[in-house]
Design an enzyme around this catalytic site. Structure first.
Site: not given
Ligand code: A3D
Length: 308
Positions: A9-10, A14, A119-120, A175
Site C-alpha cells: 500500500g503506497g 505507506g 488497514s481498516n 479499533h
Molecule cells: P490511501 O492513501 O487510500 O492508500 C491506500 C493504498 O492502497 C492506495 O494507494 C491503493 O492504491 C492501495 N491499494 C488498493 N488495493 C490494493 C491492493 N490490492 N494491493 C496493494 N495496494 C492496494 O489510504 P491510507 O494510506 O490513508 O490508509 C490505508 C488504510 O489504513 C485504510 O484502510 C485506512 O482506513 C487505514 N487506517 C488505519 C488506521 C488505524 O489506526 C488502524 C489509521 C488510519 C488509517
C-alpha cells in the site's frame, strides 16, 4: 546487512512510512502498490532526499510481489480509507477482498516475514490476514492501540500543559467507537490523571479519543489521518527490528487471555525480534471489564461477516 521492509500500500500512510523508515535508517524499503508509477515515484522522491538525512538505505517502488522476496517485516496499509460520514466498518467488504489478495502475495513471496496490519476495519483485517496466510500468531499483529493511546496522551498533555513525553496511556479493545481508553492506567510521570484532571474533563478527553479518527476525517474530507498512523506503525516496527521488548497496546490474537478465544483484540503486549512475544493481562475493574467485553462483542460481530 540491513533489514528489508516491505510496505504493501503506497498511499498516504505507506508514503509517510517509507520516508520515515528510510530517513531513520531502519532498513531498505520496498513500497508496493497496485497503481503503476505511484510507488516508484514516491520511492524515487524519497531516495533522492536521502543524502539530506545522511541516510544510506535503498528505497524502491514495486507493482510485483516478487520484489518483496526476503522481506523481514511487512506493513500493510492496502485498502480504502474512510471519507466523511463513513465508519471503519463500512470498509469491510472492499478491504476484505484486498486483504485476501495481499495475504496470498505475502505468503508466497515473504513467508518468513513479521507482519503489521494497519488497514481498516483493523481487527477484522488482521484476523483475515492471519487466516489466509496461516502465519503463526507471533508474526501477525495489528496496529491501532499505539495510535489510540498516542491520541489519548496528546489530549492529556494539552489539558495539563505538560510534556507528551511524561504521559503514558493505554487504550484497549477494538479499533472503533467501542475502544476502551483506560483512565485508571493513564499517568503523568507516574501520577494518575484522576488526581490531576476533573472527572468531567477526563470524560471529554475519553470521548475525544474515541472519535479522534473521525475528527480528522471530517476536516480532511478526502481521506483519513496518515501521519500519526504511520508513526504508530513505525513505533511497532522499530520495537521489532531493534528487539526492544517495548510494551505497547497492539491488536493480538487472544487464545484465552482476557477470557477471549480466537479473536484479534487490542491489548498490551511485549514486542521484540519475535514479534508478539507476550500478552500482558492487566486487571480490569467491573466498569472497564463491561466496556472491554462490549468492544470484544463488536469485533466478534464484524468477524462473523467474514467468509474465508
Ligand atoms: P490511501 O492513501 O487510500 O492508500 C491506500 C493504498 O492502497 C492506495 O494507494 C491503493 O492504491 C492501495 N491499494 C488498493 N488495493 C490494493 C491492493 N490490492 N494491493 C496493494 N495496494 C492496494 O489510504 P491510507 O494510506 O490513508 O490508509 C490505508 C488504510 O489504513 C485504510 O484502510 C485506512 O482506513 C487505514 N487506517 C488505519 C488506521 C488505524 O489506526 C488502524 C489509521 C488510519 C488509517
Amino acid at each position: 546487512m540491513r533489514k528489508k521492509i516491505a510496505l504493501i500500500g503506497g498511499g498516504n500512510i505507506g508514503g509517510v512510512m517509507a520516508e520515515q523508515l528510510a530517513y531513520r535508517e531502519l532498513g531498505d524499503v520496498i513500497l508496493f502498490d497496485v497503481v503503476e508509477g505511484l510507488p516508484q515515484g514516491k520511492a524515487l522522491d524519497i531516495a533522492e532526499g536521502a543524502p539530506l538525512f545522511d541516510a544510506d538505505v535503498s528505497v524502491k517502488g514495486a507493482n510485483s510481489y516478487a520484489e518483496i522476496a526476503g522481506a523481514d517485516l511487512v506493513i500493510i496499509t492496502a485498502g480504502l480509507a474512510r471519507k466523511p460520514g463513513m465508519s471503519r466498518d463500512d470498509l469491510l467488504n472492499t478491504n476484505l477482498k484486498i486483504m485476501k489478495q495481499v495475504a496470498e502475495g505475502v505468503r508466497e513471496h515473504a513467508p518468513n516475514a513479521l507482519v503489521i496490519v494497519v488497514s481498516n476495519p483493523l481487527d477484522a483485517m488482521v484476523y483475515t490476514f492471519k487466516k489466509v496466510s496461516g502465519f503463526p500468531k507471533n508474526r501477525v499483529i495489528g496496529m491501532a492501540g499505539v495510535l489510540d493511546s498516542a491520541r489519548f496522551r496528546a489530549f492529556v498533555a494539552w489539558e495539563l500543559g505538560v510534556s507528551v513525553q511524561d504521559v503514558t496511556a493505554l487504550v484497549l479493545g477494538g479499533h472503533g467507537d467501542t475502544m476502551v481508553p483506560l483512565v485508571r492506567y493513564c499517568t503523568v510521570a507516574g501520577i494518575p490523571i484522576e488526581k490531576m484532571i476533573s472527572k468531567e474533563r477526563i470524560n471529554a478527553i475519553v470521548e475525544r479519543t474515541k472519535q479522534a479518527g473521525g475528527e480528522v476525517v471530517a476536516l480532511l474530507k478526502t481521506g483519513s489521518a496518515f501521519v500519526s498512523p504511520a508513526a504508530s506503525a513505525i513505533e511497532m516496527a522499530e520495537a521489532i527490528l531493534k528487539d526492544k521488548k517495548r510494551v505497547l497496546a497492539c491488536c493480538c490474537l487472544l487464545e484465552g487471555e482476557y477470557g477471549v478465544d480466537g479473536l484479534y483484540v487490542g491489548v498490551p503486549c511485549v514486542l521484540g525480534a519475535n514479534g508478539l512475544e507476550r500478552v500482558i493481562e492487566v486487571d480490569l475493574n467491573a466498569e472497564e471489564r463491561k466496556l472491554f467485553d462490549e468492544s470484544v462483542e463488536h469485533v466478534r460481530s464484524l468477524v462473523k461477516q467474514i467468509e474465508i
